[in-house]
Design a protein around this motif. Structure first.
Motif, PDB file in Angstrom:
ATOM      1  N   UNK A 127       0.836  -1.206   0.000  1.00  9.54           N
ATOM      2  CA  UNK A 127       0.000   0.000   0.000  1.00  9.54           C
ATOM      3  C   UNK A 127       0.871   1.257   0.000  1.00  9.54           C
ATOM      4  N   UNK A 128       1.846   1.304   0.904  1.00 13.68           N
ATOM      5  CA  UNK A 128       2.735   2.469   0.982  1.00 13.68           C
ATOM      6  C   UNK A 128       3.515   2.651  -0.316  1.00 13.68           C
ATOM      7  N   UNK A 152      -8.419   2.294  -9.047  1.00 14.06           N
ATOM      8  CA  UNK A 152      -8.581   1.514  -7.802  1.00 14.06           C
ATOM      9  C   UNK A 152      -9.918   0.783  -7.820  1.00 14.06           C
ATOM     10  N   UNK A 153     -10.965   1.513  -8.158  1.00 17.32           N
ATOM     11  CA  UNK A 153     -12.311   0.932  -8.147  1.00 17.32           C
ATOM     12  C   UNK A 153     -12.477  -0.135  -9.232  1.00 17.32           C
ATOM     13  N   UNK A 196      -5.550  -6.329  -8.711  1.00 21.37           N
ATOM     14  CA  UNK A 196      -4.204  -5.980  -8.237  1.00 21.37           C
ATOM     15  C   UNK A 196      -3.898  -6.696  -6.926  1.00 21.37           C
ATOM     16  N   UNK A 197      -4.872  -6.717  -6.022  1.00 13.40           N
ATOM     17  CA  UNK A 197      -4.694  -7.408  -4.742  1.00 13.40           C
ATOM     18  C   UNK A 197      -4.419  -8.888  -4.960  1.00 13.40           C
ATOM     19  N   UNK A 198      -5.130  -9.502  -5.910  1.00 13.01           N
ATOM     20  CA  UNK A 198      -4.921 -10.920  -6.201  1.00 13.01           C
ATOM     21  C   UNK A 198      -3.538 -11.167  -6.807  1.00 13.01           C
ATOM     22  N   UNK A 199      -3.089 -10.250  -7.694  1.00  6.46           N
ATOM     23  CA  UNK A 199      -1.782 -10.381  -8.332  1.00  6.46           C
ATOM     24  C   UNK A 199      -0.664 -10.416  -7.295  1.00  6.46           C
ATOM     25  N   UNK A 200      -0.787  -9.572  -6.252  1.00  2.71           N
ATOM     26  CA  UNK A 200       0.260  -9.480  -5.239  1.00  2.71           C
ATOM     27  C   UNK A 200       0.005 -10.387  -4.026  1.00  2.71           C
ATOM     28  N   UNK A 201      -0.929 -11.313  -4.170  1.00  3.75           N
ATOM     29  CA  UNK A 201      -1.167 -12.335  -3.139  1.00  3.75           C
ATOM     30  C   UNK A 201      -1.548 -11.747  -1.779  1.00  3.75           C
ATOM     31  N   UNK A 209      -5.471  -5.501   0.227  1.00  8.07           N
ATOM     32  CA  UNK A 209      -4.901  -4.357  -0.486  1.00  8.07           C
ATOM     33  C   UNK A 209      -6.001  -3.507  -1.106  1.00  8.07           C
ATOM     34  N   UNK A 210      -7.016  -4.158  -1.669  1.00  5.81           N
ATOM     35  CA  UNK A 210      -8.145  -3.418  -2.249  1.00  5.81           C
ATOM     36  C   UNK A 210      -8.910  -2.660  -1.167  1.00  5.81           C
TER      37      UNK A 210
END
Length: 405
Positions: A7-8, A61-62, A68-73, A78-79
């Motif tokens: 996130x950061x 984001x929406x 994206x959250x799924x890609x980065x496990x 993250x979403x």
């Protein structure tokens, strides 16, 4: 920790990239407008671009946040945190704009006050959670970040009032001008920030969970990089003026002096961290992240090399060589993608750190030859200036602490 680190990284990427476009263009054109006739149009047009970029990012984001959250496990975390941070993103429109206004007038008190207030405002609720032994839900971190940005914006506004006008007159001509000047800077900003954080993104995607170790080292590395980024913020308006008023020789002098001053600070600190990496990892992140020590050592060497690279990009911006900057940064990113992918697949956990070190070494050589060609950079002047800085520091300490008056 991995979700928070990502996130950061994503938010910092947006913030730095947008700043690369808007701040540099805003500062360059306002500082060049001696009569002040175009300042309102420049500021208004810059604000419009700022707003459009942020709204576009919120839409992404929406639309793509879950993927994206799924890609980065990270599951849905993250979403969730990105969605809760949308008020903070809107607040950043005003925060970034007010920062650019202040810096275009060579005033850095407001940005200092706004940023330190922002960080303290975020730290206080975390401290309360710690003292009261209350767990922190992931969405609360985003809310606290948003609140801290809004508080920092209010403080920044108080310092910026004397430079602000109630008039709002955006000009399509200035929107085009800022985009034409800043288009390559924006692209370079995206690429440079991806390049800087590529090891974390690729590690998160290929080796789940390991990004927390890389982020632990990156946080310590951030302390070393602070002087480099701060110097770029300060020197850019001066270089822009020097480029138009005093010529390339003055730009060369400023570049060499700034690189020397930064290396005088960064090299001793970085070498100390290289010698005792486990000590710093243990203090900042805790004993369970000790395996991040070799990553930290690699980052310290990259920080030393990064002084020349970062100041070189700032210098090229100031003399209008934005396209060249974009080309070099694009090439560096492509090279880094290949090296990092090979490193992670054939070396494993430390592959991204080794890939980053190789890439930084190669790109430093490229930047050296570019600066030599563009401004006549003389590397032999760096140790001379460093010696002058150390001598001045020694004389100051001797007079301050050892000579009785």
């Amino acid at each position: 920790m991995a979700t928070w680190a990502l996130f950061l990284t994503i938010i910092t990427l947006l913030e730095n990239t947008k700043g690369a476009l808007l701040k540099n263009a805003h500062i360059k054109y306002v500082s060049a407008d001696k009569e002040g006739k175009e300042k309102i149009a420049i500021a208004s047009s810059s604000f419009i671009i700022n707003f459009v970029i942020t709204i576009t990012f919120i839409a992404l984001i929406l639309l793509l946040g879950k993927q994206t959250a799924a890609l980065f496990n990270t599951g849905k975390d993250l979403y969730i945190i990105l969605s809760w941070f949308i008020p903070g993103l809107l607040g950043m429109i005003f925060f970034a704009h007010l920062e650019a206004v202040q810096q275009s007038h060579f005033d850095f008190k407001g940005p200092f006050a706004g940023n330190i207030t922002r960080q303290i405002s975020f730290f206080i609720p975390l401290l309360l959670h710690f003292l009261l032994k209350k767990p922190i839900e992931i969405y609360l971190l985003a809310i606290y970040q948003s609140i801290s940005i809004l508080i920092g914006t209010v403080i920044l506004f108080v310092f910026s009032r004397k430079y602000l006008s109630l008039k709002f007159h955006p000009s399509w001509l200035w929107v085009k001008k800022i985009n034409n000047y800043g288009g390559y800077i924006f692209g370079t900003g995206v690429i440079s920030n991806l390049f800087t954080n590529l090891d974390q993104f690729m590690t998160a995607a290929i080796i789940p969970g390991s990004v927390a170790y890389y982020n632990a080292a990156k946080r310590i590395n951030g302390f070393i990089d602070i002087p480099t980024y701060a110097a770029a913020e300060i020197i850019f308006p001066k270089m822009s003026q020097a480029s138009s008023a005093e010529g390339i020789h003055k730009v060369k002098y400023l570049y060499e002096k700034m690189v020397s001053a930064l290396l005088s600070i960064v090299i001793p600190v970085a070498l100390f961290v290289v010698l005792f990496p486990k000590l710093f990892i243990n203090i900042i992140a805790g004993a369970k992240y000790i395996s991040a020590a070799p990553i930290l050592q690699a980052y310290m060497i990259i920080s030393i090399l990064g002084v020349l690279q970062h100041q070189a990009a700032t210098t090229l911006y100031s003399i209008g060589k934005t396209k060249l900057c974009f080309i070099v940064s694009s090439g560096s990113l492509i090279f880094s993608l290949g090296i990092t992918f090979i490193g992670l697949n054939y070396i494993g956990f430390y592959g991204a750190a080794i890939g980053s070190l190789i890439t930084s070494s190669v790109t430093s050589c490229i930047w050296y030859f570019i600066m030599q060609k563009e401004i006549g950079f003389t590397i032999s002047n760096i140790p001379i200036y460093c010696k002058e800085y150390y001598r001045s520091a020694y004389n100051w300490m001797k007079n301050k602490f050892f000579i009785k008056k």
